[in-house]
Design a protein around this motif. Sequence first.
Motif, PDB file in Angstrom:
ATOM      1  N   ILE A   9      -7.369 -27.148   1.298  1.00  0.00           N
ATOM      2  CA  ILE A   9      -7.018 -26.298   2.502  1.00  0.00           C
ATOM      3  C   ILE A   9      -6.205 -27.021   3.581  1.00  0.00           C
ATOM      4  O   ILE A   9      -5.798 -26.806   4.584  1.00  0.00           O
ATOM      5  CB  ILE A   9      -8.372 -25.844   3.126  1.00  0.00           C
ATOM      6  N   GLY A  10      -5.579 -28.202   2.759  1.00  0.00           N
ATOM      7  CA  GLY A  10      -4.940 -29.009   4.045  1.00  0.00           C
ATOM      8  C   GLY A  10      -4.372 -30.425   3.381  1.00  0.00           C
ATOM      9  O   GLY A  10      -3.503 -30.887   2.915  1.00  0.00           O
ATOM     10  N   ASN A  11      -5.565 -31.246   3.009  1.00  0.00           N
ATOM     11  CA  ASN A  11      -5.512 -32.472   2.373  1.00  0.00           C
ATOM     12  C   ASN A  11      -5.357 -32.332   0.953  1.00  0.00           C
ATOM     13  O   ASN A  11      -6.209 -32.119   0.026  1.00  0.00           O
ATOM     14  CB  ASN A  11      -6.544 -33.417   2.733  1.00  0.00           C
ATOM     15  N   ALA A 107     -13.925 -19.650 -12.672  1.00  0.00           N
ATOM     16  CA  ALA A 107     -13.245 -20.094 -11.636  1.00  0.00           C
ATOM     17  C   ALA A 107     -13.352 -21.679 -11.517  1.00  0.00           C
ATOM     18  O   ALA A 107     -14.491 -22.281 -12.321  1.00  0.00           O
ATOM     19  CB  ALA A 107     -14.118 -19.762 -10.418  1.00  0.00           C
ATOM     20  N   ILE A 108     -12.466 -22.318 -10.902  1.00  0.00           N
ATOM     21  CA  ILE A 108     -12.398 -23.698 -10.875  1.00  0.00           C
ATOM     22  C   ILE A 108     -12.848 -24.009  -9.266  1.00  0.00           C
ATOM     23  O   ILE A 108     -11.898 -23.894  -8.233  1.00  0.00           O
ATOM     24  CB  ILE A 108     -11.017 -24.424 -10.841  1.00  0.00           C
ATOM     25  N   PRO A 109     -13.960 -24.311  -8.892  1.00  0.00           N
ATOM     26  CA  PRO A 109     -14.351 -24.539  -7.608  1.00  0.00           C
ATOM     27  C   PRO A 109     -14.039 -25.731  -6.799  1.00  0.00           C
ATOM     28  O   PRO A 109     -13.247 -26.453  -7.427  1.00  0.00           O
ATOM     29  CB  PRO A 109     -15.860 -24.779  -7.761  1.00  0.00           C
ATOM     30  N   GLY A 110     -13.819 -25.593  -5.458  1.00  0.00           N
ATOM     31  CA  GLY A 110     -13.182 -26.563  -4.639  1.00  0.00           C
ATOM     32  C   GLY A 110     -13.242 -26.285  -3.214  1.00  0.00           C
ATOM     33  O   GLY A 110     -14.064 -25.625  -2.932  1.00  0.00           O
ATOM     34  N   PRO A 111     -12.272 -26.702  -2.539  1.00  0.00           N
ATOM     35  CA  PRO A 111     -11.928 -26.538  -1.091  1.00  0.00           C
ATOM     36  C   PRO A 111     -12.293 -24.976  -0.699  1.00  0.00           C
ATOM     37  O   PRO A 111     -11.835 -24.247  -1.124  1.00  0.00           O
ATOM     38  CB  PRO A 111     -10.677 -26.950  -0.713  1.00  0.00           C
ATOM     39  N   SER A 112     -12.978 -25.047   0.503  1.00  0.00           N
ATOM     40  CA  SER A 112     -13.315 -23.677   1.097  1.00  0.00           C
ATOM     41  C   SER A 112     -13.509 -23.736   2.534  1.00  0.00           C
ATOM     42  O   SER A 112     -14.067 -24.493   3.098  1.00  0.00           O
ATOM     43  CB  SER A 112     -14.601 -22.968   0.452  1.00  0.00           C
ATOM     44  N   ALA A 113     -12.477 -23.312   3.281  1.00  0.00           N
ATOM     45  CA  ALA A 113     -12.594 -23.185   4.792  1.00  0.00           C
ATOM     46  C   ALA A 113     -13.799 -22.726   5.557  1.00  0.00           C
ATOM     47  O   ALA A 113     -14.312 -23.412   6.286  1.00  0.00           O
ATOM     48  CB  ALA A 113     -11.322 -22.608   5.413  1.00  0.00           C
ATOM     49  N   VAL A 114     -14.348 -21.740   4.782  1.00  0.00           N
ATOM     50  CA  VAL A 114     -15.591 -21.225   5.273  1.00  0.00           C
ATOM     51  C   VAL A 114     -16.648 -22.166   5.002  1.00  0.00           C
ATOM     52  O   VAL A 114     -17.348 -22.522   6.191  1.00  0.00           O
ATOM     53  CB  VAL A 114     -15.951 -20.034   4.403  1.00  0.00           C
ATOM     54  N   VAL A 115     -16.754 -22.907   4.181  1.00  0.00           N
ATOM     55  CA  VAL A 115     -18.094 -23.697   3.907  1.00  0.00           C
ATOM     56  C   VAL A 115     -17.844 -25.066   4.581  1.00  0.00           C
ATOM     57  O   VAL A 115     -18.856 -25.706   5.124  1.00  0.00           O
ATOM     58  CB  VAL A 115     -18.240 -24.227   2.443  1.00  0.00           C
ATOM     59  N   THR A 116     -16.556 -25.413   4.654  1.00  0.00           N
ATOM     60  CA  THR A 116     -16.305 -26.857   5.408  1.00  0.00           C
ATOM     61  C   THR A 116     -16.489 -26.625   6.781  1.00  0.00           C
ATOM     62  O   THR A 116     -17.301 -27.398   7.403  1.00  0.00           O
ATOM     63  CB  THR A 116     -14.733 -27.170   5.179  1.00  0.00           C
ATOM     64  N   ALA A 117     -16.181 -25.332   7.101  1.00  0.00           N
ATOM     65  CA  ALA A 117     -16.394 -25.365   8.826  1.00  0.00           C
ATOM     66  C   ALA A 117     -17.895 -24.924   9.211  1.00  0.00           C
ATOM     67  O   ALA A 117     -18.390 -25.716  10.166  1.00  0.00           O
ATOM     68  CB  ALA A 117     -15.583 -23.873   9.403  1.00  0.00           C
ATOM     69  N   LEU A 118     -18.545 -24.563   8.364  1.00  0.00           N
ATOM     70  CA  LEU A 118     -20.087 -24.211   8.504  1.00  0.00           C
ATOM     71  C   LEU A 118     -20.716 -25.571   8.378  1.00  0.00           C
ATOM     72  O   LEU A 118     -21.745 -25.914   9.204  1.00  0.00           O
ATOM     73  CB  LEU A 118     -20.601 -23.171   7.362  1.00  0.00           C
ATOM     74  N   ALA A 119     -20.265 -26.519   7.714  1.00  0.00           N
ATOM     75  CA  ALA A 119     -20.878 -27.753   7.384  1.00  0.00           C
ATOM     76  C   ALA A 119     -20.677 -28.696   8.685  1.00  0.00           C
ATOM     77  O   ALA A 119     -21.521 -29.383   9.042  1.00  0.00           O
ATOM     78  CB  ALA A 119     -20.373 -28.442   6.031  1.00  0.00           C
ATOM     79  N   VAL A 120     -19.647 -28.591   9.384  1.00  0.00           N
ATOM     80  CA  VAL A 120     -19.298 -29.490  10.563  1.00  0.00           C
ATOM     81  C   VAL A 120     -19.767 -28.736  11.750  1.00  0.00           C
ATOM     82  O   VAL A 120     -19.590 -29.826  12.667  1.00  0.00           O
ATOM     83  CB  VAL A 120     -17.705 -29.943  10.354  1.00  0.00           C
ATOM     84  N   ALA A 121     -19.964 -27.469  11.905  1.00  0.00           N
ATOM     85  CA  ALA A 121     -20.030 -27.011  13.083  1.00  0.00           C
ATOM     86  C   ALA A 121     -21.326 -27.454  13.883  1.00  0.00           C
ATOM     87  O   ALA A 121     -21.281 -27.255  15.063  1.00  0.00           O
ATOM     88  CB  ALA A 121     -20.238 -25.369  13.022  1.00  0.00           C
TER      89      ALA A 121
END
Length: 272
Positions: A9-11, A107-121
């Motif tokens: 999603i970025g890096n 599916a090949i799991p990996g980055p997700s903006a949804v879960v990443t934002a939830l984790a750091v919020a």
Amino acid sequence: MIILAATPIGNLGDASRRLIEVLEGATVIAAEDTRTTQRLLAGLGIGNRPRLIALHDHNEKDRAPEIVELARDHDVLVLSDAGMPTVSDPGYGVVAAAAAAGVEVTAIPGPSAVVTALAVAGLPTDRFTFEGFVPRKAGDRARVFRELSAEPRTMVFFEAPSRVAATLADMATAFGADRRAAVCRELTKLHEEVARGSLAALVDWAAAGVRGEVVVVVAGASAREVAFPDAVTHVLEQVRSGIRLKDAAADVSAHTGHSSRELYQAALAVKG
């Protein structure tokens, strides 16, 4: 088969070894934007040049049958511009068509903006809802937020940077100025920032303008904020999703403080 692959999603360093291996061997890729996929391949140092098929919101309905037929004889990799395909991105139509045609999907799991934002919020993560992109029109936005005002679970939204200030103001009106929230922007990128606080404070924070990719995370309504009729509605929504009425009533009771027995009886009366 159809292979849904999550991309950074970025890096670019978040690309998994498995993703790189699949990209190196792919013969067909259905991509949201073929130019973005070409840049991804170049950025990861991959010399493979697979056949690229454009798959986006405007053509997915028409292209899905073709892609599914290709997947009978070849592995077809499905990529969105960032994150997991099908999550507010193209891919759902292909997966639905593949399932109907008996073509395997993985599916090949990996980055997700949804879960990443939830984790750091810094907000509750035990139960949450993903509400996707916020409506563009102010009236539609206000209506959606009114409907969600009693939602007890943490809510995750996508929003365009140019509309963040207006959206936060509408959220403060519908959810209350004191409701806790977080605005997560440019996740995993150089200028990553997470602004946390009340909706009122975040409205002030966003007044000067917000740049980059944005995810907004909002705390759910506390038990005292959920009126009994709204709690009954939540029970019925769970029942419609396949949960037993008794279990749904108990779950909503635990999050709202309303009597499980009264919720059960009221929901039963509405169903009847």
